[in-house]
Design an enzyme around this catalytic site. Structure first.
Site, PDB file in Angstrom:
ATOM      1  N   ASN A 152      32.065 -19.816  19.146  1.00 63.58           N
ATOM      2  CA  ASN A 152      30.866 -19.251  18.504  1.00 63.58           C
ATOM      3  C   ASN A 152      29.679 -19.134  19.443  1.00 63.58           C
ATOM      4  O   ASN A 152      28.818 -18.275  19.259  1.00 63.58           O
ATOM      5  CB  ASN A 152      30.473 -20.085  17.280  1.00 63.58           C
ATOM      6  CG  ASN A 152      30.321 -21.544  17.605  1.00 63.58           C
ATOM      7  OD1 ASN A 152      31.286 -22.209  17.989  1.00 63.58           O
ATOM      8  ND2 ASN A 152      29.114 -22.063  17.472  1.00 63.58           N
ATOM      9  N   HIS A 185      34.576 -21.514  15.950  1.00 62.07           N
ATOM     10  CA  HIS A 185      34.694 -21.316  14.499  1.00 62.07           C
ATOM     11  C   HIS A 185      36.113 -20.840  14.169  1.00 62.07           C
ATOM     12  O   HIS A 185      36.677 -20.014  14.887  1.00 62.07           O
ATOM     13  CB  HIS A 185      33.743 -20.211  14.019  1.00 62.07           C
ATOM     14  CG  HIS A 185      32.280 -20.573  14.072  1.00 62.07           C
ATOM     15  ND1 HIS A 185      31.818 -21.809  14.434  1.00 62.07           N
ATOM     16  CD2 HIS A 185      31.187 -19.818  13.775  1.00 62.07           C
ATOM     17  CE1 HIS A 185      30.491 -21.812  14.359  1.00 62.07           C
ATOM     18  NE2 HIS A 185      30.084 -20.621  13.974  1.00 62.07           N
ATOM     19  N   SER A 230       8.871 -27.270  25.988  1.00 58.05           N
ATOM     20  CA  SER A 230       9.766 -27.304  27.159  1.00 58.05           C
ATOM     21  C   SER A 230       9.060 -26.993  28.471  1.00 58.05           C
ATOM     22  O   SER A 230       9.720 -26.920  29.521  1.00 58.05           O
ATOM     23  CB  SER A 230      10.910 -26.309  26.964  1.00 58.05           C
ATOM     24  OG  SER A 230      11.674 -26.672  25.860  1.00 58.05           O
ATOM     25  N   GLY A 265      17.943 -23.641  24.516  1.00 54.03           N
ATOM     26  CA  GLY A 265      18.801 -23.876  23.350  1.00 54.03           C
ATOM     27  C   GLY A 265      20.282 -23.773  23.680  1.00 54.03           C
ATOM     28  O   GLY A 265      20.664 -23.420  24.806  1.00 54.03           O
ATOM     29  N   CYS A 323      27.605 -15.164  14.339  1.00 50.88           N
ATOM     30  CA  CYS A 323      28.843 -15.594  15.007  1.00 50.88           C
ATOM     31  C   CYS A 323      30.094 -15.335  14.167  1.00 50.88           C
ATOM     32  O   CYS A 323      31.093 -14.804  14.652  1.00 50.88           O
ATOM     33  CB  CYS A 323      28.737 -17.068  15.356  1.00 50.88           C
ATOM     34  SG  CYS A 323      27.998 -18.053  14.031  1.00 50.88           S
TER      35      CYS A 323
HETATM   36  P1  A2P Z   1      12.463 -25.491  22.807  1.00 47.08           P
HETATM   37  O1  A2P Z   1      13.626 -26.192  23.430  1.00 47.08           O
HETATM   38  O2  A2P Z   1      11.268 -25.462  23.709  1.00 47.08           O
HETATM   39  O3  A2P Z   1      12.146 -25.950  21.415  1.00 47.08           O
HETATM   40  P2  A2P Z   1      18.634 -24.173  19.378  1.00 47.08           P
HETATM   41  O4  A2P Z   1      19.055 -23.073  18.452  1.00 47.08           O
HETATM   42  O5  A2P Z   1      19.744 -24.690  20.229  1.00 47.08           O
HETATM   43  O6  A2P Z   1      17.898 -25.264  18.663  1.00 47.08           O
HETATM   44  O7  A2P Z   1      17.571 -23.501  20.398  1.00 47.08           O
HETATM   45  C1  A2P Z   1      16.401 -22.853  19.972  1.00 47.08           C
HETATM   46  C2  A2P Z   1      15.692 -22.241  21.172  1.00 47.08           C
HETATM   47  O8  A2P Z   1      14.523 -21.551  20.689  1.00 47.08           O
HETATM   48  C3  A2P Z   1      15.177 -23.281  22.150  1.00 47.08           C
HETATM   49  O9  A2P Z   1      15.239 -22.774  23.468  1.00 47.08           O
HETATM   50  C4  A2P Z   1      13.737 -23.469  21.719  1.00 47.08           C
HETATM   51  O10 A2P Z   1      12.887 -23.927  22.722  1.00 47.08           O
HETATM   52  C5  A2P Z   1      13.389 -22.031  21.385  1.00 47.08           C
HETATM   53  N1  A2P Z   1      12.178 -21.989  20.562  1.00 47.08           N
HETATM   54  C6  A2P Z   1      11.941 -22.625  19.404  1.00 47.08           C
HETATM   55  N2  A2P Z   1      10.671 -22.371  18.951  1.00 47.08           N
HETATM   56  C7  A2P Z   1      10.109 -21.549  19.885  1.00 47.08           C
HETATM   57  C8  A2P Z   1       8.837 -20.927  20.015  1.00 47.08           C
HETATM   58  N3  A2P Z   1       7.887 -21.095  19.103  1.00 47.08           N
HETATM   59  N4  A2P Z   1       8.618 -20.138  21.092  1.00 47.08           N
HETATM   60  C9  A2P Z   1       9.584 -19.967  22.018  1.00 47.08           C
HETATM   61  N5  A2P Z   1      10.809 -20.520  21.950  1.00 47.08           N
HETATM   62  C10 A2P Z   1      11.071 -21.306  20.895  1.00 47.08           C
END
Ligand code: A2P
Length: 350
Positions: free
Chosen positions: A324, A251, A50, A22, A138
């Site tokens: 942020n 921000h 991922s 993320g 943030c």
């Molecule tokens: P993924 O990229 O595999 O969806 P952002 O806030 O930028 O959208 O990032 C959210 C982060 O949280 C990403 O790394 C996302 O991984 C991860 N994430 C979302 N859902 C899950 C889950 N169920 N288990 C683990 N990580 C998650």
């Protein structure tokens, strides 16, 4: 010197970054590397979507692993930024396995037994953790860093704060939506609205998070409740307005403070110049004031436009900008983890 003591002083930590793919997770990895965090191992965790992808960690590439409870086996410190639902589901499993978790979501922030920490403001709170330490929102982080020294000097009674929050606060999808909408609008093409509540390209949206019954959004109420908790002062009144603006990083906040005792703009400028984590940029005649484009990718909280607010007794107005994704999220989380390292090394030495 006792060999064991020396070993404990240099103890290294096994680190997991949850949400590593993320916007904040990637920044956490970059900052762990930049600050030479004492990690013997770093693992990158994300959702099953991922699996098989890689993320950067300094010059290295880390294979992304699926975040499941067993992934935390042997991990000392978890830095999590995967949203509240994932934090609630996975962090207790990490704590059960002996890890200390620094969580960037709002899941545990207001729990009485979870410290909510900004190292420049309440570092001592880390000591009371029971396995989870919460990283504030943030917009709260940059607010409290900017007002702490002023509060100590003249006691803040009331804060009116309006935010100008960048799209990266809504994660990777928030960033992509501003890009795609801008290109679509320039080309007179249709566009989607999903990451933000309304079109964000060439627009400002006064709606971040769901509205409550009293007309404030959840994002706005964080500025009230989190500020009171971090500053350990339940009497501070806060009137917040949170607005998403078409800026990628950083921000801005327009802040009006009312104090118990008088504080001049010059005194405030001096206090802020000496405050940890704060840089004052305040020479409006020379067009020097903090702006998002100058503050992105920096760690400080930038304060300018410091002036008396004559609309209330003992009032002061400020303009505050910070990145942020860095101080508002990843840098603050890594700083908390550094406090954990110091505490664990001290404990091991004792
Ligand atoms: P993924 O990229 O595999 O969806 P952002 O806030 O930028 O959208 O990032 C959210 C982060 O949280 C990403 O790394 C996302 O991984 C991860 N994430 C979302 N859902 C899950 C889950 N169920 N288990 C683990 N990580 C998650």
């Amino acid at each position: 010197m006792n060999m064991n003591k020396n070993k404990n002083k240099n103890k290294m930590f096994r680190v997991a970054v949850l949400g590593a793919t993320g916007a904040v997770g990637r920044e956490i990895l970059a900052i762990l590397d930049e600050r030479r965090f004492p990690a013997s191992e770093v693992i990158a965790l994300a959702s099953a979507r991922s699996e098989g992808t890689e993320v950067s960690f300094g010059k290295r590439r880390l294979a992304v692993q699926v975040a499941r409870p067993e992934a935390f086996e042997g991990i000392d410190i978890v830095l999590a930024s995967a949203g509240s639902a994932v934090a609630r589901k996975l962090l207790p499993a990490a704590v059960e396995r002996g890890a200390i978790c620094v969580d960037n979501s709002s899941a545990f922030r207001m729990d009485a037994d979870v410290p909510l920490v900004v190292p420049e403001v309440n570092p001592e709170a880390v000591a009371s953790h029971g396995g989870i330490i919460a990283n504030p929102n943030c917009s709260t982080i940059q607010l409290v860093v900017a007002i702490k020294a002023l509060h100590d000097a003249a006691r803040i009674l009331r804060i009116v704060v309006s935010t100008y929050q960048s799209v990266s606060g809504a994660g990777q999808k928030g960033i992509e939506e501003l890009s795609k909408q801008s290109i679509a609008l320039f080309n007179q093409k249709p566009y989607d609205v999903s990451a933000h509540e309304a079109r964000i390209a060439f627009n400002c949206v006064p709606h971040i998070g769901p509205f409550g019954e009293d007309g404030y959004t959840q994002e706005e109420l964080k500025l009230l409740y989190e500020t009171r908790k971090i500053m350990a002062d339940e009497s501070i009144e806060v009137c917040p307005t949170a607005v998403r603006v078409p800026v990628f990083a950083g921000h801005g906040e327009s802040i009006n403070l009312q104090f118990e005792r008088p504080l001049s703009a010059d005194e405030a400028r001096e206090l802020l110049a000496a405050a940890p984590g704060v840089t004052v940029i305040d020479d409006p005649a020379r067009k020097k004031y903090p702006m998002q484009m100058d503050c992105a990718e920096k760690d400080d909280v930038f304060v300018g436009r410091i002036r008396i607010d004559r609309s209330v007794p003992h009032g002061l107005a400020l303009w505050v900008v910070s990145d942020n994704l860095r101080k508002g999220a990843a840098t603050n989380a890594v700083q908390i983890a550094e406090l954990v390292v110091a505490m664990e090394r001290h404990r091991a030495e004792a």
